[in-house]
Motif scaffolding. Structure first.
Motif, PDB file in Angstrom:
ATOM      1  N   LEU A 153       0.491  -1.964   0.093  1.00  0.00           N
ATOM      2  CA  LEU A 153      -0.091   0.182  -0.004  1.00  0.00           C
ATOM      3  C   LEU A 153       0.899   0.976   0.450  1.00  0.00           C
ATOM      4  CD1 LEU A 153      -3.146   0.758   0.149  1.00  0.00           C
ATOM      5  CD2 LEU A 153      -2.685   1.055   2.792  1.00  0.00           C
ATOM      6  N   LEU A 154       1.099   1.777  -0.765  1.00  0.00           N
ATOM      7  CA  LEU A 154       1.918   3.329  -1.046  1.00  0.00           C
ATOM      8  C   LEU A 154       1.039   4.195  -1.763  1.00  0.00           C
ATOM      9  CD1 LEU A 154       3.800   1.187  -4.001  1.00  0.00           C
ATOM     10  CD2 LEU A 154       4.169   1.477  -1.322  1.00  0.00           C
ATOM     11  N   LEU A 165       4.049  -1.112   4.075  1.00  0.00           N
ATOM     12  CA  LEU A 165       3.276   0.365   3.557  1.00  0.00           C
ATOM     13  C   LEU A 165       4.776   1.203   3.008  1.00  0.00           C
ATOM     14  CD1 LEU A 165       0.849   1.381   6.580  1.00  0.00           C
ATOM     15  CD2 LEU A 165       0.183  -0.592   4.523  1.00  0.00           C
ATOM     16  N   GLY A 166       4.521   1.631   2.382  1.00  0.00           N
ATOM     17  CA  GLY A 166       5.678   2.206   1.917  1.00  0.00           C
ATOM     18  C   GLY A 166       5.350   3.679   0.827  1.00  0.00           C
ATOM     19  N   SER A 167       6.352   5.133   1.717  1.00  0.00           N
ATOM     20  CA  SER A 167       5.973   6.261   1.418  1.00  0.00           C
ATOM     21  C   SER A 167       6.750   6.751  -0.489  1.00  0.00           C
ATOM     22  CB  SER A 167       6.138   7.206   2.255  1.00  0.00           C
ATOM     23  OG  SER A 167       5.297   7.076   3.366  1.00  0.00           O
ATOM     24  N   ARG A 183       9.819  -0.618  -6.353  1.00  0.00           N
ATOM     25  CA  ARG A 183      10.425  -2.533  -7.366  1.00  0.00           C
ATOM     26  C   ARG A 183      11.782  -2.549  -7.817  1.00  0.00           C
ATOM     27  NH1 ARG A 183       6.584  -0.546 -10.846  1.00  0.00           N
ATOM     28  NH2 ARG A 183       4.283  -1.469 -10.262  1.00  0.00           N
ATOM     29  N   GLN A 184      12.318  -1.460  -7.670  1.00  0.00           N
ATOM     30  CA  GLN A 184      13.843  -1.660  -7.612  1.00  0.00           C
ATOM     31  C   GLN A 184      15.219  -2.051  -6.679  1.00  0.00           C
ATOM     32  OE1 GLN A 184      15.438   2.590  -8.183  1.00  0.00           O
ATOM     33  NE2 GLN A 184      14.056   3.289  -9.958  1.00  0.00           N
ATOM     34  N   HIS A 243       1.110  -7.565  -5.247  1.00  0.00           N
ATOM     35  CA  HIS A 243       0.832  -6.605  -5.505  1.00  0.00           C
ATOM     36  C   HIS A 243       1.019  -5.271  -5.046  1.00  0.00           C
ATOM     37  CE1 HIS A 243      -3.079  -4.494  -7.659  1.00  0.00           C
ATOM     38  NE2 HIS A 243      -3.238  -4.893  -6.973  1.00  0.00           N
ATOM     39  N   TYR A 244       0.515  -4.377  -6.178  1.00  0.00           N
ATOM     40  CA  TYR A 244       0.683  -2.488  -5.862  1.00  0.00           C
ATOM     41  C   TYR A 244      -0.391  -2.380  -5.330  1.00  0.00           C
ATOM     42  CZ  TYR A 244       5.785  -3.903  -6.230  1.00  0.00           C
ATOM     43  OH  TYR A 244       7.082  -4.105  -5.696  1.00  0.00           O
ATOM     44  N   VAL A 245      -0.881  -1.023  -4.713  1.00  0.00           N
ATOM     45  CA  VAL A 245      -1.676  -0.475  -4.299  1.00  0.00           C
ATOM     46  C   VAL A 245      -1.055   1.092  -4.114  1.00  0.00           C
ATOM     47  CG1 VAL A 245      -4.269   0.692  -3.783  1.00  0.00           C
ATOM     48  CG2 VAL A 245      -3.703  -2.351  -4.268  1.00  0.00           C
TER      49      VAL A 245
END
Length: 368
Positions: free
Chosen positions: A4-5, A86-88, A95-96, A106-108
């Motif tokens: 969750l980004l 969770l990421g900012s 992905r790197q 899965h990215y949201v």
């Protein structure tokens, strides 16, 4: 595994807490900005492997070395745990450092509040204050403006350093402010480089930093084989309209209405709402322009469908020659002109004027 980004302060932790509260089974949360939690991850497999149910890892981009351990855990046959990270940072940046999770995650990406969450009656408030929850929900415009100015300072002085970016805060503040004055315009690295006395590569790095942390939107150009010279540089927008107004020092609706960038601010705001409403991915969104002056603010390409959108800060939009050229050259399925009036109506058989206040009723998600 789900990532969750979203930018800082957009509500990721709050949403994760709601998901955890609704989870049927055990839940565990780690805050990777908390030194006590971080110290426990010297041996990540030893900490994570025994856990069951839902495991939440907040601010995952601070500990990229966890991704190999997460790959091992994701490959367990009986899946005793699910992971919500969770990421900012942008999906591309994450992905790197998480290539080993390909096919397992899965990215949201979430933004601030949108029209479907606050209601079309609050469109003007959402435009002025932006979508960050604490800015939108502030008790007054003045309190909202103070929050946004404080957010900008904290983001540049603390958050970017914690994300590993080392560019001086005052340099990025001047760059971000200059971007606000160029909001909605085509990127010109040479012009920015001259203004800062640095190379084109350096100012492109500044841009990449702000785009990777999801506070700047880079809209890529569309080009195809037609007998016209087409624009190849991207368009640049500050991702949140409230931050545009804070950077331009526009605390009130009257200040905004009298400013030369009011039209560009409206364009960027509606662009963001359109992308959310259409439910399209960033790679499906483009702008189009030619060296002769024809342009289209937003081109959505999905499969063989091509949808065109023009955005006008006007209550009575008209069909322009530019729209007709775009419709013909790009073979558009439809052209919608999103305007600031109150009515939706046909301008001609293939061009429709859509009131921004009727966006939810009159613009359907792609594929709906």
């Amino acid at each position: 595994m789900v990532a969750l980004l979203g930018p800082r302060q957009v509500g990721k932790t709050t949403l994760a807490a709601q998901i955890a509260a609704a989870w049927r089974g055990p839940t565990t949360r780690f805050d990777l900005e908390n030194p006590e939690h971080v110290r426990r991850f010297d041996e990540p497999l030893a900490i994570l492997e025994p856990l069951r149910g839902l495991v939440v890892l907040d601010e995952i981009q601070r500990r990229p070395e966890l991704f190999p351990a997460l790959r091992v855990l994701a490959d367990r046959p009986k899946k005793p745990a699910r992971f919500l990270v969770l990421g900012s940072a942008s999906p591309e940046l994450l992905r790197q450092t998480s290539e080993s999770l390909a096919g397992r995650i899965h990215y949201v990406t979430i933004d601030g509040f949108a029209l479907d969450e606050v209601g079309e009656s609050r469109l003007d408030r959402l435009w002025l204050r932006g979508g960050f929850p604490l800015s939108f929900l502030a008790r007054s415009d003045a309190e909202s403006f103070r929050w946004r100015r404080d957010f900008i300072q904290t983001f540049l002085e603390r958050d970017l350093a914690q994300l590993g970016f080392r560019t001086p805060a005052d340099t990025l503040f001047r760059f971000w402010t200059m971007l606000a004055h160029y909001h909605g315009q085509i990127w010109n690295a040479s012009e920015f480089g001259r203004a800062f006395g640095v190379s084109d590569v350096t100012v492109r790095h500044y841009l990449d930093v702000l785009a990777a942390t999801l506070v700047v939107r880079v809209l890529q150009p569309w080009h195809q084989n037609i007998a016209k010279r087409q624009v190849r540089a991207p368009k640049i927008y500050i991702a949140d309209s409230g931050l545009v107004h804070a950077l331009l020092n526009l605390p009130t609706r009257d200040d905004l209405a009298a400013h030369p960038k009011v039209g560009a601010s409206w364009e960027g705001f509606i662009l963001g709402q359109l992308v959310r409403r259409l439910g399209v991915r960033p790679e499906e969104c483009h702008f189009w322009g030619t060296q002769q002056g024809a342009e289209l603010d937003l081109l959505v390409v999905r499969g063989r469908r091509r949808l065109g959108f023009e955005i006008k800060h006007s209550r009575a939009p008209a069909v322009s020659r530019s729209m007709l050229i775009a419709g013909e050259d790009l073979r558009l399925d439809s052209v919608d002109v999103i305007h600031s009036g109150t009515e939706t109506y046909m301008l001609r058989k293939d061009v429709r004027a859509v009131a921004a206040r009727r966006l939810l009723e009159d613009v359907k998600p792609v594929g709906a």
